[in-house]
Design a protein around this motif. Structure first.
Motif, short mmCIF file in Angstrom:
data_model
loop_
_atom_site.label_atom_id
_atom_site.label_comp_id
_atom_site.label_asym_id
_atom_site.label_seq_id
_atom_site.Cartn_x
_atom_site.Cartn_y
_atom_site.Cartn_z
N HIS A 11 23.06 12.90 -21.36
CA HIS A 11 24.52 12.93 -21.17
C HIS A 11 25.27 12.63 -22.47
O HIS A 11 25.55 11.48 -22.80
CB HIS A 11 24.91 11.90 -20.09
CG HIS A 11 26.29 12.05 -19.57
ND1 HIS A 11 26.61 11.83 -18.25
CD2 HIS A 11 27.45 12.39 -20.18
CE1 HIS A 11 27.91 12.04 -18.07
NE2 HIS A 11 28.44 12.37 -19.24
N MET A 43 27.27 18.06 -22.71
CA MET A 43 28.17 18.28 -21.58
C MET A 43 29.13 19.46 -21.85
O MET A 43 29.42 19.77 -23.01
CB MET A 43 28.97 17.01 -21.31
CG MET A 43 28.12 15.95 -20.63
SD MET A 43 27.64 16.56 -19.01
CE MET A 43 26.17 15.59 -18.69
N ASP A 222 26.31 8.71 -22.04
CA ASP A 222 27.66 9.27 -21.87
C ASP A 222 28.44 9.12 -23.19
O ASP A 222 29.61 8.75 -23.20
CB ASP A 222 28.41 8.61 -20.71
CG ASP A 222 29.70 9.35 -20.37
OD1 ASP A 222 29.91 10.47 -20.86
OD2 ASP A 222 30.51 8.78 -19.62
ZN ZN Z 1 30.39 12.19 -19.72
#
Ligand code: ZN
Ligand code: NCD
Length: 347
Positions: A11, A43, A222
């Motif tokens: 991610h 992403m 992330d």
């Molecule tokens: Zn994200």
């Protein structure tokens, strides 16, 4: 010196095309190598978003030219691409399908549940669907996985209620997996520069994640870089950089006996490799000095964004060397891989 497999981050937000002042394929993959990652999955909330052949080709062309570690690019689930039977050659070229069921940075939120159903029904079952879905929306996404009998992966799970629902769903045999970010494991809520989606949570949520480590399949960063200037503005965009801080934070937790080295290997290599169906990388490993203590400083990072939510944190465990396909690609603070050394793992 501790030897680990090259890590996989499922991610990462690269920002190319469209916002390369925040990050690009070159700086993101340098940050990845410095953090011990040899594969990253990108992403689709780029500008334009990665929805179709044209935009997938565009992103992959930049990656091919600039990436210094291996990668794959996610397709995004949009309102006009919900019939994947119409483009059978696209999904196999992607890391998987990312569906945004809740609001975040970018314009990819899908509100219409009939579109969710079409994406679930037509995206090939052997490739993962990754959901940005929080709380009750997450529960709805898990129901769709059950209805369409296909795997679903929950991105950046953060709440106690979420981990308990995923645990119960797994006990029922539903094909759900999940990832948790280091920032949701090490930080609790606040506002201002700390803005991120999902929001930072309360201590009870953080405790529930640590208490249910066995339910967490992956640690994913992330990595969502925005510049310091943007973060300090009144319209602070949500997102934290994370590629260079994930492993040292987790190794520090290892020193504190909060997890085991097997947890790190399982959640940062074995499980992401299995869930995202990634190939073996020959002669690929990282070396970590477990006892090296240092202070996290944005000034020492390769990411372009210029800040970290962990500024000033004292950590124990430093990446010394990264080897990919038999070549030293990172050593003692220096990136040794050339631009373009990274391979598209779906090619
Ligand atoms: Zn994200
Ligand atoms: C991400 C970003 O900036 O792209 N922001 C975030 O707060 N996590 C968006 C996302 O992860 O969906």
């Amino acid at each position: 010196m501790l030897k680990l497999p090259g890590l996989i981050d499922p991610h990462v937000h690269i920002r190319e095309p469209g916002a390369t002042h925040k990050e690009d394929w070159d700086t993101a993959t340098q940050a990845a190598l410095a953090g011990g990652f040899t594969t990253i999955l990108a992403m689709p909330n780029t500008i334009p978003p990665t929805f179709d052949r044209k935009t997938l080709d565009l992103g992959l062309a930049s990656a091919k030219e600039k990436a210094r570690c291996d990668y794959a690019q996610f397709l995004g689930a949009g309102p006009n691409n919900a019939d994947w039977d119409a483009y059978p050659d696209l999904p196999p070229r992607a890391a998987g399908l990312k569906m945004y069921l809740d609001s975040t940075f970018g314009e990819l939120r899908l509100d219409d549940m009939t579109l969710w159903m079409q994406h679930f029904a037509t995206f090939p079952k052997h490739l993962p669907i990754v959901l940005h879905a929080e709380s009750r929306t997450m529960a709805a996404g898990i129901l769709l996985a059950e209805i369409y009998d296909r795997p679903v992966h929950i991105a950046h799970l953060s709440l106690k209620e979420e981990i308990l629902v995923v645990k119960a769903a797994k006990e029922k045999g539903i094909k759900v997996t999940c990832e948790v970010t280091p920032h949701h494991l090490f930080l609790t809520g606040g506002e201002g520069k700390v803005r991120v989606r999902p929001r930072l949570t309360a201590q009870k949520d953080v405790d529930a994640l640590w208490d249910n480590l066995e339910v967490i399949d992956c640690f994913a960063t992330d990595h969502a870089p925005h510049t310091l200037k943007e973060k300090d503005s009144t319209k602070s965009p949500p997102g934290f950089p994370g590629l260079e801080t994930a492993l040292p934070l987790l190794l520090t937790a290892l020193h504190q006996s909060r997890l085991t080295i097997d947890d790190i290997i399982e959640k940062m290599y074995v499980n992401p490799k299995r869930i995202f169906n990634l190939p073996d990388q020959p002669e690929r490993w990282i070396e970590v000095d477990e006892n090296a203590s240092y202070e996290i400083r944005a000034a020492d990072q390769f990411t372009k964004c210029g800040w970290t939510p962990f500024e000033g944190w004292q950590v124990k465990g430093r990446v010394r060397r990264v080897v990919l396909r038999g070549k030293d690609v990172y050593k003692d603070g220096e990136i040794l891989a050339e631009k373009g050394y990274g391979l598209d793992i779906r090619e």
